[in-house]
Design a protein around this motif. Structure first.
Motif, PDB file in Angstrom:
ATOM      1  N   ALA A 135       0.830  -1.206   0.000  1.00 60.96           N
ATOM      2  CA  ALA A 135       0.000   0.000   0.000  1.00 60.96           C
ATOM      3  C   ALA A 135       0.866   1.258   0.000  1.00 60.96           C
ATOM      4  CB  ALA A 135      -0.932   0.005   1.214  1.00 60.96           C
ATOM      5  N   PHE A 136       1.993   1.207   0.700  1.00 58.59           N
ATOM      6  CA  PHE A 136       2.905   2.354   0.684  1.00 58.59           C
ATOM      7  C   PHE A 136       3.499   2.543  -0.708  1.00 58.59           C
ATOM      8  CE2 PHE A 136       7.201   4.102   0.970  1.00 58.59           C
ATOM      9  CZ  PHE A 136       6.940   5.313   1.588  1.00 58.59           C
ATOM     10  N   VAL A 137       3.905   1.443  -1.326  1.00 61.39           N
ATOM     11  CA  VAL A 137       4.471   1.520  -2.675  1.00 61.39           C
ATOM     12  C   VAL A 137       3.444   2.114  -3.641  1.00 61.39           C
ATOM     13  CG1 VAL A 137       5.366   0.174  -4.610  1.00 61.39           C
ATOM     14  CG2 VAL A 137       6.075  -0.383  -2.264  1.00 61.39           C
ATOM     15  N   ARG A 138       2.197   1.679  -3.509  1.00 61.27           N
ATOM     16  CA  ARG A 138       1.130   2.229  -4.358  1.00 61.27           C
ATOM     17  C   ARG A 138       0.959   3.729  -4.117  1.00 61.27           C
ATOM     18  NH1 ARG A 138      -4.454   0.114  -3.655  1.00 61.27           N
ATOM     19  NH2 ARG A 138      -4.842   1.790  -5.156  1.00 61.27           N
ATOM     20  N   ALA A 139       0.996   4.131  -2.870  1.00 65.13           N
ATOM     21  CA  ALA A 139       0.837   5.554  -2.554  1.00 65.13           C
ATOM     22  C   ALA A 139       1.926   6.387  -3.233  1.00 65.13           C
ATOM     23  CB  ALA A 139       0.866   5.767  -1.039  1.00 65.13           C
ATOM     24  N   ILE A 140       3.157   5.886  -3.192  1.00 64.21           N
ATOM     25  CA  ILE A 140       4.255   6.607  -3.826  1.00 64.21           C
ATOM     26  C   ILE A 140       4.083   6.626  -5.341  1.00 64.21           C
ATOM     27  CG2 ILE A 140       6.743   6.624  -4.217  1.00 64.21           C
ATOM     28  CD1 ILE A 140       5.855   7.491  -1.392  1.00 64.21           C
TER      29      ILE A 140
ATOM     30  N   SER B 187      -0.396   9.779  -4.033  1.00 64.70           N
ATOM     31  CA  SER B 187      -1.637  10.041  -3.309  1.00 64.70           C
ATOM     32  C   SER B 187      -1.625   9.231  -2.018  1.00 64.70           C
ATOM     33  CB  SER B 187      -2.847   9.633  -4.158  1.00 64.70           C
ATOM     34  OG  SER B 187      -4.034   9.637  -3.387  1.00 64.70           O
ATOM     35  N   TRP B 188      -2.231   9.788  -0.955  1.00 64.88           N
ATOM     36  CA  TRP B 188      -2.345   9.056   0.312  1.00 64.88           C
ATOM     37  C   TRP B 188      -3.481   8.045   0.278  1.00 64.88           C
ATOM     38  CZ3 TRP B 188       1.931   9.996   2.696  1.00 64.88           C
ATOM     39  CH2 TRP B 188       2.521  11.261   2.639  1.00 64.88           C
ATOM     40  N   ASP B 189      -4.304   8.060  -0.742  1.00 63.36           N
ATOM     41  CA  ASP B 189      -5.522   7.248  -0.777  1.00 63.36           C
ATOM     42  C   ASP B 189      -5.289   5.743  -0.605  1.00 63.36           C
ATOM     43  OD1 ASP B 189      -7.039   9.513  -1.032  1.00 63.36           O
ATOM     44  OD2 ASP B 189      -7.378   9.315  -3.189  1.00 63.36           O
ATOM     45  N   PRO B 190      -4.196   5.145  -1.108  1.00 61.86           N
ATOM     46  CA  PRO B 190      -4.031   3.702  -0.914  1.00 61.86           C
ATOM     47  C   PRO B 190      -3.810   3.275   0.540  1.00 61.86           C
ATOM     48  CG  PRO B 190      -2.756   4.430  -2.802  1.00 61.86           C
ATOM     49  CD  PRO B 190      -3.221   5.668  -2.096  1.00 61.86           C
ATOM     50  N   ILE B 191      -3.497   4.199   1.432  1.00 57.90           N
ATOM     51  CA  ILE B 191      -3.277   3.850   2.842  1.00 57.90           C
ATOM     52  C   ILE B 191      -4.629   3.580   3.497  1.00 57.90           C
ATOM     53  CG2 ILE B 191      -2.449   4.713   5.065  1.00 57.90           C
ATOM     54  CD1 ILE B 191      -0.340   6.287   3.499  1.00 57.90           C
ATOM     55  N   PRO B 192      -4.802   2.443   4.161  1.00 54.72           N
ATOM     56  CA  PRO B 192      -6.120   2.073   4.717  1.00 54.72           C
ATOM     57  C   PRO B 192      -6.667   3.127   5.677  1.00 54.72           C
ATOM     58  CG  PRO B 192      -4.603   0.215   4.825  1.00 54.72           C
ATOM     59  CD  PRO B 192      -3.776   1.405   4.419  1.00 54.72           C
ATOM     60  N   GLY B 193      -7.838   3.642   5.344  1.00 58.64           N
ATOM     61  CA  GLY B 193      -8.508   4.613   6.214  1.00 58.64           C
ATOM     62  C   GLY B 193      -7.957   6.018   6.144  1.00 58.64           C
ATOM     63  N   ALA B 194      -7.049   6.294   5.209  1.00 62.27           N
ATOM     64  CA  ALA B 194      -6.442   7.622   5.126  1.00 62.27           C
ATOM     65  C   ALA B 194      -7.453   8.675   4.706  1.00 62.27           C
ATOM     66  CB  ALA B 194      -5.266   7.607   4.153  1.00 62.27           C
ATOM     67  N   GLU B 195      -7.171   9.903   5.063  1.00 66.22           N
ATOM     68  CA  GLU B 195      -8.000  11.038   4.676  1.00 66.22           C
ATOM     69  C   GLU B 195      -8.053  11.141   3.149  1.00 66.22           C
ATOM     70  OE1 GLU B 195      -8.197  15.833   5.749  1.00 66.22           O
ATOM     71  OE2 GLU B 195      -6.497  14.603   6.386  1.00 66.22           O
ATOM     72  N   PRO B 196      -9.232  11.230   2.571  1.00 66.38           N
ATOM     73  CA  PRO B 196      -9.326  11.348   1.111  1.00 66.38           C
ATOM     74  C   PRO B 196      -8.566  12.565   0.595  1.00 66.38           C
ATOM     75  CG  PRO B 196     -11.470  10.854   2.056  1.00 66.38           C
ATOM     76  CD  PRO B 196     -10.559  11.158   3.213  1.00 66.38           C
ATOM     77  N   ALA B 197      -7.927  12.406  -0.546  1.00 70.82           N
ATOM     78  CA  ALA B 197      -7.077  13.460  -1.099  1.00 70.82           C
ATOM     79  C   ALA B 197      -7.828  14.775  -1.268  1.00 70.82           C
ATOM     80  CB  ALA B 197      -6.492  12.995  -2.433  1.00 70.82           C
ATOM     81  N   GLU B 198      -9.055  14.707  -1.746  1.00 63.45           N
ATOM     82  CA  GLU B 198      -9.822  15.926  -1.971  1.00 63.45           C
ATOM     83  C   GLU B 198     -10.147  16.636  -0.664  1.00 63.45           C
ATOM     84  OE1 GLU B 198     -14.073  17.245  -4.018  1.00 63.45           O
ATOM     85  OE2 GLU B 198     -13.065  15.412  -4.697  1.00 63.45           O
ATOM     86  N   SER B 199     -10.469  15.876   0.381  1.00 60.10           N
ATOM     87  CA  SER B 199     -10.764  16.479   1.680  1.00 60.10           C
ATOM     88  C   SER B 199      -9.527  17.139   2.263  1.00 60.10           C
ATOM     89  CB  SER B 199     -11.282  15.409   2.645  1.00 60.10           C
ATOM     90  OG  SER B 199     -12.493  14.855   2.187  1.00 60.10           O
TER      91      SER B 199
END
Length: 235
Positions: free
Chosen positions: A128-133, A137-149
């Motif tokens: 999930a960290f690799v995907r985020a990089i 976007s932080w979105d792949p991190i479980p439960g992370a704040e949505p990028a737009e918010s």
């Protein structure tokens, strides 16, 4: 009759000057916080990990104060998280300014990876960290704040600071993810193009209504005697 001659008009280059009514903001990333022990996660404040500064971060805060003490700073802002408060403290003491809290400029919420777990996942190269990089976007991190918010609340926080200080210079001590988001929004850059701000670094923006001019990014001359390519984690 003597004919008068006039010198041709010459146009000099001039240094940038903020427009009338604009606000200059020095965005400071907090100093280095203490290392995370996976068996003892950081205490949480409103769901966010809230570590204190490491001794290295305390020294960085002192160097920051030395760098900025001579500037005509009208206000200092911090977030709800103690690493920003502790970073701002030496400068606030030198200037006799009580920092104000702008909660909208707290770090991006990392969901299940709060309390320092992001550092562990990054070291382990969690998928999930690799995907985020890769996706920036932080979105792949479980439960992370949505990028737009995240983008919208950071924009609100900067707008509130700027609106309160037309024609003034202020310091905002905040977080790596927040600085990255501000500069990304200002320039239309990729999501993580500015995510690498070093601890206690200074970035400089000018806010003029809805327009943000980026003047500098990741200035660390008060921390290093020479150019350094060392990197720090974004959170």
């Amino acid at each position: 009759m003597t004919q008068l001659t006039t010198e041709p008009r010459r146009y000099r280059q001039h240094r940038y000057t903020p427009p009338p009514g604009a606000t200059e903001i020095l965005l400071v990333r907090h100093g280095e916080s203490q290392p995370v022990d996976p068996d003892h996660p950081f205490a949480l404040v409103d769901g966010h990990g809230d570590p204190p500064l490491d001794p290295v971060g305390v020294e960085q805060a002192d160097r920051l104060a030395n760098r900025l003490a001579g500037e005509n700073i009208a206000a200092i802002y911090v977030t709800t998280l103690r690493r920003t408060v502790e970073t701002a403290a030496p400068l606030a003491k030198r200037l006799g300014i009580a920092p104000s809290v702008e909660p909208e400029l707290r770090e991006v919420f990392l969901g299940e990876w709060e309390g320092g777990l992001l550092r562990v996942k990054a070291e382990q190269r969690d998928p999930a960290f690799v995907r985020a990089i890769e996706e920036e976007s932080w979105d792949p991190i479980p439960g992370a704040e949505p990028a737009e918010s995240f983008r919208d609340r950071v924009s609100l926080g900067i707008s509130r600071v700027a609106s309160a200080h037309p024609d003034q210079l202020v310091v905002v001590v905040t977080h790596g993810g927040v600085i990255g988001q501000i500069l990304c929004s200002a320039t239309g850059a990729r999501g993580f193009a500015f995510i690498g701000a070093d601890n206690a670094s200074i970035s400089h923006i000018v806010v003029d209504g809805d327009r943000i001019v980026v003047r500098r990014f990741n200035d660390t001359t008060h921390l290093e005697p020479h150019f350094s390519v060392a990197s720090t984690p974004p959170i």
